[in-house]
Design a protein around this motif. Structure first.
Motif, PDB file in Angstrom:
ATOM      1  N   UNK A 279      15.845  24.496 -22.395  1.00 63.50           N
ATOM      2  CA  UNK A 279      15.616  23.470 -21.385  1.00 63.50           C
ATOM      3  C   UNK A 279      16.156  23.885 -20.038  1.00 63.50           C
ATOM      4  N   UNK A 280      17.399  24.373 -20.010  1.00 65.70           N
ATOM      5  CA  UNK A 280      18.009  24.780 -18.740  1.00 65.70           C
ATOM      6  C   UNK A 280      17.265  25.983 -18.166  1.00 65.70           C
ATOM      7  N   UNK A 281      16.977  26.942 -19.042  1.00 65.11           N
ATOM      8  CA  UNK A 281      16.301  28.167 -18.588  1.00 65.11           C
ATOM      9  C   UNK A 281      14.940  27.844 -17.971  1.00 65.11           C
ATOM     10  N   UNK A 282      14.172  27.011 -18.677  1.00 63.93           N
ATOM     11  CA  UNK A 282      12.834  26.674 -18.185  1.00 63.93           C
ATOM     12  C   UNK A 282      12.938  25.900 -16.872  1.00 63.93           C
ATOM     13  N   UNK A 283      13.921  24.987 -16.794  1.00 56.44           N
ATOM     14  CA  UNK A 283      14.021  24.130 -15.619  1.00 56.44           C
ATOM     15  C   UNK A 283      14.423  24.887 -14.375  1.00 56.44           C
ATOM     16  N   UNK A 284      15.313  25.882 -14.519  1.00 54.99           N
ATOM     17  CA  UNK A 284      15.765  26.586 -13.318  1.00 54.99           C
ATOM     18  C   UNK A 284      14.820  27.724 -12.928  1.00 54.99           C
ATOM     19  N   UNK A 285      13.810  27.985 -13.731  1.00 56.49           N
ATOM     20  CA  UNK A 285      12.867  29.056 -13.410  1.00 56.49           C
ATOM     21  C   UNK A 285      11.491  28.455 -13.165  1.00 56.49           C
ATOM     22  N   UNK A 286      11.115  28.263 -11.900  1.00 52.92           N
ATOM     23  CA  UNK A 286       9.852  27.576 -11.595  1.00 52.92           C
ATOM     24  C   UNK A 286       8.644  28.195 -12.298  1.00 52.92           C
ATOM     25  N   UNK A 287       8.573  29.530 -12.331  1.00 52.90           N
ATOM     26  CA  UNK A 287       7.422  30.185 -12.972  1.00 52.90           C
ATOM     27  C   UNK A 287       7.319  29.770 -14.443  1.00 52.90           C
ATOM     28  N   UNK A 288       8.477  29.795 -15.093  1.00 53.20           N
ATOM     29  CA  UNK A 288       8.530  29.487 -16.508  1.00 53.20           C
ATOM     30  C   UNK A 288       8.106  28.039 -16.750  1.00 53.20           C
ATOM     31  N   UNK A 289       8.524  27.153 -15.840  1.00 56.65           N
ATOM     32  CA  UNK A 289       8.197  25.739 -15.989  1.00 56.65           C
ATOM     33  C   UNK A 289       6.681  25.561 -15.944  1.00 56.65           C
ATOM     34  N   UNK A 290       6.057  26.223 -14.951  1.00 56.74           N
ATOM     35  CA  UNK A 290       4.599  26.134 -14.821  1.00 56.74           C
ATOM     36  C   UNK A 290       3.922  26.692 -16.074  1.00 56.74           C
ATOM     37  N   UNK A 291       4.456  27.806 -16.536  1.00 56.62           N
ATOM     38  CA  UNK A 291       3.796  28.513 -17.639  1.00 56.62           C
ATOM     39  C   UNK A 291       3.919  27.760 -18.969  1.00 56.62           C
ATOM     40  N   UNK A 292       5.001  26.996 -19.136  1.00 54.72           N
ATOM     41  CA  UNK A 292       5.224  26.398 -20.458  1.00 54.72           C
ATOM     42  C   UNK A 292       4.854  24.926 -20.546  1.00 54.72           C
ATOM     43  N   UNK A 293       4.660  24.256 -19.387  1.00 52.35           N
ATOM     44  CA  UNK A 293       4.472  22.801 -19.402  1.00 52.35           C
ATOM     45  C   UNK A 293       3.375  22.369 -20.378  1.00 52.35           C
ATOM     46  N   UNK A 294       2.195  22.986 -20.276  1.00 52.22           N
ATOM     47  CA  UNK A 294       1.087  22.522 -21.127  1.00 52.22           C
ATOM     48  C   UNK A 294       1.316  22.915 -22.589  1.00 52.22           C
TER      49      UNK A 294
ATOM     50  N   UNK B 292      14.040  19.910 -32.079  1.00 57.07           N
ATOM     51  CA  UNK B 292      14.100  20.768 -30.895  1.00 57.07           C
ATOM     52  C   UNK B 292      13.469  20.082 -29.669  1.00 57.07           C
ATOM     53  N   UNK B 293      12.274  19.499 -29.875  1.00 53.42           N
ATOM     54  CA  UNK B 293      11.559  18.896 -28.744  1.00 53.42           C
ATOM     55  C   UNK B 293      12.323  17.716 -28.151  1.00 53.42           C
ATOM     56  N   UNK B 294      12.998  16.943 -29.031  1.00 45.49           N
ATOM     57  CA  UNK B 294      13.762  15.790 -28.556  1.00 45.49           C
ATOM     58  C   UNK B 294      14.791  16.243 -27.516  1.00 45.49           C
ATOM     59  N   UNK B 295      15.494  17.348 -27.855  1.00 47.89           N
ATOM     60  CA  UNK B 295      16.535  17.840 -26.958  1.00 47.89           C
ATOM     61  C   UNK B 295      15.902  18.479 -25.730  1.00 47.89           C
ATOM     62  N   UNK B 296      14.937  19.351 -25.963  1.00 52.22           N
ATOM     63  CA  UNK B 296      14.322  20.102 -24.864  1.00 52.22           C
ATOM     64  C   UNK B 296      13.809  19.168 -23.768  1.00 52.22           C
ATOM     65  N   UNK B 297      13.044  18.167 -24.174  1.00 53.23           N
ATOM     66  CA  UNK B 297      12.415  17.299 -23.184  1.00 53.23           C
ATOM     67  C   UNK B 297      13.473  16.506 -22.420  1.00 53.23           C
ATOM     68  N   UNK B 298      14.514  16.028 -23.130  1.00 50.61           N
ATOM     69  CA  UNK B 298      15.575  15.289 -22.451  1.00 50.61           C
ATOM     70  C   UNK B 298      16.295  16.181 -21.446  1.00 50.61           C
ATOM     71  N   UNK B 299      16.567  17.436 -21.840  1.00 47.63           N
ATOM     72  CA  UNK B 299      17.243  18.360 -20.927  1.00 47.63           C
ATOM     73  C   UNK B 299      16.402  18.571 -19.678  1.00 47.63           C
TER      74      UNK B 299
END
Lengths: 323, 257
Positions: B79-94, B131-138
């Motif tokens: 969650x933290x990694x994806x959130x602080x990396x804009x590219x990763x956020x775009x790539x994983x959202x869907x 996993x998803x419960x935590x990830x999405x909340x983070x």
């Protein structure tokens, strides 16, 4: 930001490297299965009366004297056992004959190695019956035409056998409406009127009888008095790799089956160790028969019926399936 | 205030148990299939005296705890990694939105193929679901970071790690704790379900054996055990949450009232 990314990339590479390292070293630990002359073999069974001989045989030492230590795992039916055996999670498994025929017709590499359980061959006194509740207007197999009949799995041994009972009674099996539900829910479903009849096995059958329900047909006997209802099987790969172990397992199982068949009181006793069947039901259970060898003629008949009912397009090759 | 709440809770439970006793006794449902509370209590006492029951309880708790630890660790890190990396956020959202609604139990055949009826099968399902419960909340928590605080931290020259530690983490923590509490409950449900369906050792497998054995009161007694376990886990998770967030206004506010 850049420093963080570099750090993370390094971390990921390191993790991948250690993962590879550990999988390399774990490649050769197959040997620990055999220790001190005994081999532990994993068998996937179902927590029901049918597999009592395996528990009894283990207790009597029929397996240990051949250097086999049984590790029996109670899985919840064929959904876990057949894939478990094919994927090498189990060395052997227990499954009903029709499921094995279906698997074989789809070229799933299963190979029967020992008999599992057989019909008692006695009308209205088998361990599986087509049962109705107390006071039901249905009197014989023909009466289930147009009625709802519960089976544990659709397109399997229960419905092909019900079809045969209906046919033998002069009815039209295509008129029967089958409903899928687990055996243990059938007594309540019959009592509640959700279904009109049920293909039911022990101990649910004993529950139905204790409430005044009756049998209107002995469906397995109708297929064949000596019907081999289930068998122990393995994967073709395991059988090719371990012919010696398969032979020992066959011998030990045959001995266990024979012993169980002639010691019903010990069977009832061993059942309490791996099921929770209440004492009141335990005495009323109709035990199946446990012949040492599968009955080929009855399996051929079951295959014919399966083909007739469209469970498989062409009859499976019994020579490839049977031991 | 607290005593009154506990009293209300207890009386609610008592009323529920009384209803459970009355409904089958009055013949509304068949006693054979829905035994009255007293018979379930009898079976419950028998279970408690059985050593195999405690082994099963231990197996279930092991699956639950291991699965939860893996899911929470992986969820927070990802969650933290994806959130602080804009590219990763775009790539994983869907992808995340695609994977998240898949029911964990649909993966049972896969779990059996990979691991048979072992603990690892249970872990696969438990971790996937929680996993998803935590990830999405983070991820929600990280989005909630005050841009002014973030900019202030930057202008003071704080590095990425320091900003995660002092700005992002305190903001995200209440969300993380919510995620952990949700994941704890989901993990228990999935652990029992996996045992029930696959047959991996534990309370679920014991329930399945009771079902196939027509041992109805025993089955309900075990169901009650899983309910109690869920209750305890929820109370425990709330306690941890209160401790971890003692400094946070949501918790401090509660105390002041």
């Amino acid at each position: 930001m850049r420093r963080l990314l570099i750090g993370l990339t390094a971390g990921a590479v390191l993790a991948a490297a250690t993962a590879c390292g550990s999988s390399d070293s774990s490649g050769s630990d197959d040997k620990d299965k055999a220790s001190g002359g005994t081999t532990t073999i994993k068998v996937g069974v179902i927590p029901i009366v049918d597999v009592a001989p395996m528990y009894l045989g283990e207790k009597k030492g029929f397996y240990s004297k051949r250097g086999i230590k049984l590790s029996l795992t109670s899985a919840q039916g064929g959904a876990a056992i057949v894939p478990g055996v094919v994927a090498d999670q189990f060395d052997f498994g227990f499954s009903n004959t029709t499921s094995l025929l279906i698997a074989r017709s789809k070229n799933v590499p299963v190979k029967a190695v020992a008999n599992g359980v057989a019909s008692t061959g006695k009308q209205k006194a088998d361990f599986a019956e087509l049962a109705v509740k107390k006071g039901s207007p249905l009197k014989s197999a023909k009466d289930v035409e147009g009625k709802k009949v519960a089976v544990n799995t659709l397109n399997n041994i229960c419905d092909t056998s019900v079809n045969e009972s209906v046919r033998k009674d002069g009815g039209d099996p295509s008129e029967v409406k089958f409903v899928e539900m687990p055996f243990d829910q059938m007594p309540a479903a019959l009592a509640g009127g959700q279904v009109d009849a049920a293909c039911v096995v022990e101990p649910a059958l004993a529950t139905i009888k204790s409430q005044g329900g009756t049998s209107i047909a002995s469906l397995f006997v109708d297929v064949s008095p000596d019907l081999t209802v289930a068998m122990y099987f393995t994967s073709e790969r395991y059988a090719q790799k371990n012919p010696g172990m398969v032979k020992k397992f066959q011998e030990a199982t045959a001995e266990s089956l024979e012993y169980a068949d002639s010691h019903p009181e010990e069977v009832r006793e061993i059942i309490t160790t791996y099921t929770k069947i209440p004492d009141t039901l335990l005495e009323q259970l109709t035990l199946p028969r446990w012949p040492a060898e599968p009955d080929r003629a009855s399996i051929e008949r079951l295959a014919e019926l399966g083909q007739q009912d469209g469970l498989f397009d062409k009859a499976p090759d019994l020579d490839k399936l049977l031991p | 205030m607290r005593g009154a709440n506990a009293l209300l809770g207890a009386s609610g439970l008592a009323a529920f148990l009384a209803l459970g006793e009355a409904v089958p006794r009055l013949g509304v449902v068949d006693e054979d299939y829905f035994p009255p509370t007293s018979r379930i209590a009898d079976a419950f006492a028998t279970e408690l005296a059985d050593e195999a029951f405690w082994t099963a309880l231990g197996d279930t708790l092991t699956g639950w705890a291991l699965g939860l630890v893996i899911a929470v660790t992986a969820g927070i890190l990802a969650g933290v990694l994806i959130s602080v990396t804009p590219y990763l956020r775009e790539a994983t959202a869907s992808t995340i939105e695609f994977l998240r609604p898949i029911p964990s139990v649909a993966l049972i055949p896969l779990a059996v193929l990979l691991y048979g009826t072992e603990l690892r099968s249970v872990l696969l399902l438990v971790v996937y679901a929680s996993f998803w419960q935590v990830l999405v909340q983070v991820m929600y928590g990280v989005q909630d970071v005050d841009p002014v605080a973030e900019e202030t931290a930057r202008s003071y020259g704080l590095g990425t790690w320091a900003r995660i530690r002092h700005v992002l983490w305190p903001t995200a923590l209440p969300y993380v704790m919510t995620g952990v509490r949700l994941a704890a409950a989901v993990a228990l449900i999935l652990a029992v379900t996996a045992e029930l369906v696959i047959g991996a050792p534990g309370l679920g497998a014991r329930i399945a054996v009771a079902q196939t054995s027509q041992a109805v009161p025993e089955m309900y007694a075990l169901v009650v055990v899983t309910g109690l376990l869920g209750l305890l886990i929820n109370v425990g998770a709330r306690t941890v949450e209160r401790r971890a967030l003692a400094w946070h206004q949501s918790v401090r506010g509660e105390v002041a009232v």
